[in-house]
Write a protein that holds these residues in place. Structure first.
Motif, mmCIF file in Angstrom:
data_model
loop_
_atom_site.group_PDB
_atom_site.id
_atom_site.type_symbol
_atom_site.label_atom_id
_atom_site.label_comp_id
_atom_site.label_asym_id
_atom_site.label_seq_id
_atom_site.Cartn_x
_atom_site.Cartn_y
_atom_site.Cartn_z
ATOM 1 N N ILE A 96 0.817 -1.211 0.000
ATOM 2 C CA ILE A 96 0.000 0.000 0.000
ATOM 3 C C ILE A 96 0.856 1.269 0.000
ATOM 4 O O ILE A 96 0.421 2.328 -0.445
ATOM 5 C CB ILE A 96 -0.990 -0.016 1.189
ATOM 6 C CG1 ILE A 96 -2.202 0.854 0.842
ATOM 7 C CG2 ILE A 96 -0.322 0.426 2.499
ATOM 8 C CD1 ILE A 96 -3.410 0.590 1.704
ATOM 9 N N GLU A 97 2.101 1.158 0.468
ATOM 10 C CA GLU A 97 2.999 2.317 0.418
ATOM 11 C C GLU A 97 3.345 2.700 -1.016
ATOM 12 O O GLU A 97 3.805 3.818 -1.284
ATOM 13 C CB GLU A 97 4.277 2.040 1.212
ATOM 14 C CG GLU A 97 4.094 2.031 2.726
ATOM 15 C CD GLU A 97 3.775 3.406 3.283
ATOM 16 O OE1 GLU A 97 4.059 4.407 2.594
ATOM 17 O OE2 GLU A 97 3.226 3.473 4.391
ATOM 18 N N ASN A 98 3.134 1.782 -1.964
ATOM 19 C CA ASN A 98 3.438 2.084 -3.364
ATOM 20 C C ASN A 98 2.534 3.165 -3.948
ATOM 21 O O ASN A 98 2.826 3.708 -5.021
ATOM 22 C CB ASN A 98 3.316 0.814 -4.218
ATOM 23 C CG ASN A 98 4.458 -0.153 -3.982
ATOM 24 O OD1 ASN A 98 5.579 0.272 -3.718
ATOM 25 N ND2 ASN A 98 4.195 -1.441 -4.061
ATOM 26 N N PHE A 99 1.434 3.489 -3.265
ATOM 27 C CA PHE A 99 0.564 4.557 -3.755
ATOM 28 C C PHE A 99 1.153 5.945 -3.506
ATOM 29 O O PHE A 99 0.788 6.901 -4.186
ATOM 30 C CB PHE A 99 -0.805 4.481 -3.057
ATOM 31 C CG PHE A 99 -1.662 3.336 -3.516
ATOM 32 C CD1 PHE A 99 -2.191 3.314 -4.792
ATOM 33 C CD2 PHE A 99 -1.953 2.283 -2.665
ATOM 34 C CE1 PHE A 99 -2.988 2.271 -5.230
ATOM 35 C CE2 PHE A 99 -2.753 1.237 -3.077
ATOM 36 C CZ PHE A 99 -3.273 1.224 -4.370
ATOM 37 N N ARG A 100 2.045 6.041 -2.539
ATOM 38 C CA ARG A 100 2.577 7.348 -2.154
ATOM 39 C C ARG A 100 3.237 8.043 -3.350
ATOM 40 O O ARG A 100 4.074 7.464 -4.049
ATOM 41 C CB ARG A 100 3.599 7.185 -1.026
ATOM 42 C CG ARG A 100 4.065 8.498 -0.413
ATOM 43 C CD ARG A 100 5.094 8.239 0.671
ATOM 44 N NE ARG A 100 4.539 7.461 1.772
ATOM 45 C CZ ARG A 100 3.890 7.982 2.805
ATOM 46 N NH1 ARG A 100 3.706 9.290 2.867
ATOM 47 N NH2 ARG A 100 3.427 7.207 3.759
ATOM 48 N N GLY A 101 2.843 9.286 -3.604
ATOM 49 C CA GLY A 101 3.429 10.067 -4.683
ATOM 50 C C GLY A 101 2.803 9.848 -6.045
ATOM 51 O O GLY A 101 3.104 10.583 -6.995
ATOM 52 N N ARG A 102 1.923 8.848 -6.157
ATOM 53 C CA ARG A 102 1.274 8.591 -7.444
ATOM 54 C C ARG A 102 0.191 9.635 -7.708
ATOM 55 O O ARG A 102 -0.272 10.335 -6.803
ATOM 56 C CB ARG A 102 0.671 7.191 -7.473
ATOM 57 C CG ARG A 102 1.667 6.046 -7.303
ATOM 58 C CD ARG A 102 2.680 5.997 -8.436
ATOM 59 N NE ARG A 102 3.502 4.803 -8.379
ATOM 60 C CZ ARG A 102 3.315 3.712 -9.135
ATOM 61 N NH1 ARG A 102 2.312 3.678 -9.996
ATOM 62 N NH2 ARG A 102 4.114 2.670 -9.026
#
Length: 214
Positions: A149-155
């Motif tokens: 879920i941290e992969n959403f950061r900055g998207r």
């Protein structure tokens, strides 16, 4: 045979019973009110902790819990119920919006999400706040394992392009969980919808008075 004293005592006894019942009802009402207030305080504290985890208190100077609106947009957000939006500001200027939305199509039911979006439309972060997924799936987005879920950061809707906001199995840019697709698909879709709503309504979101619906 009943005596005159017995006859006189019956109304008195009834009055005592009624008084006791009224007193008992009053006590129950006070207890219920105190319990409700405590539950509401706990709920507010719970929400505040999660908002603070997404949008640092140092980044804004307003009260997120009171600077809130509720929106209804089933065509964009994909759900019929109102979605609370908490707004962060600094010196009166918009900083971020946090949508308390729902992914309705999780594997085991709806998944509650907080989607924090910076003023420029980029994602600050996404947090799952309610789900019924099995422990193995929940591990992928709960605190003890947050890599996915941290992969959403900055998207944003430009990164990846809007048409690629889906899991890889559907031709998108986001990984699925090992052996599972429905849950990540639901979270990615709900996050994309939150971004789409924000992109279409940003000015309205920050201009609407607290407590109102734009």
């Amino acid at each position: 045979m009943a005596t005159r004293a017995d006859s006189l005592s019956r109304p008195a006894s009834a009055a005592i019973l009624i008084a006791c019942a009224v007193a008992f009802a009053a006590v129950l009402s006070l207890v219920a009110g105190a319990t409700h207030d405590r539950i509401e305080r706990n709920r507010q504290a719970w929400i505040q902790q999660r908002l603070d985890a997404l949008v640092a208190p140092s980044s804004h100077d307003n009260d997120l819990l009171t600077d809130r609106i509720d929106v209804v947009s089933p065509d964009i957000l994909g759900i019929p119920q109102p979605v609370p939006i908490y707004r962060a500001r600094r010196n009166g200027e918009p900083v971020a919006a946090i949508l308390h939305t729902v992914a309705p199509d999780g594997y085991h039911g709806p998944i509650g999400l907080l989607v924090a979006i910076a003023y420029d439309g980029s994602l600050i972060g996404v947090q799952v706040v309610r789900h019924q997924e099995t422990p193995g799936l929940g591990d992928q987005f709960e605190n003890r394992r947050r890599d996915w879920i941290e992969n959403f950061r900055g998207r944003s809707l430009a990164d990846p392009p809007q048409q690629r906001w889906s899991v890889r199995k559907d031709g998108g840019d986001f990984d699925s969980f090992t052996g599972a697709t429905l849950t990540p698909r639901a979270i990615v879709k709900a996050t994309r919808r939150a971004l789409e709503y924000y992109g279409a309504r940003r000015d309205q979101i920050f201009a609407t008075s607290s407590g109102a619906s734009p």
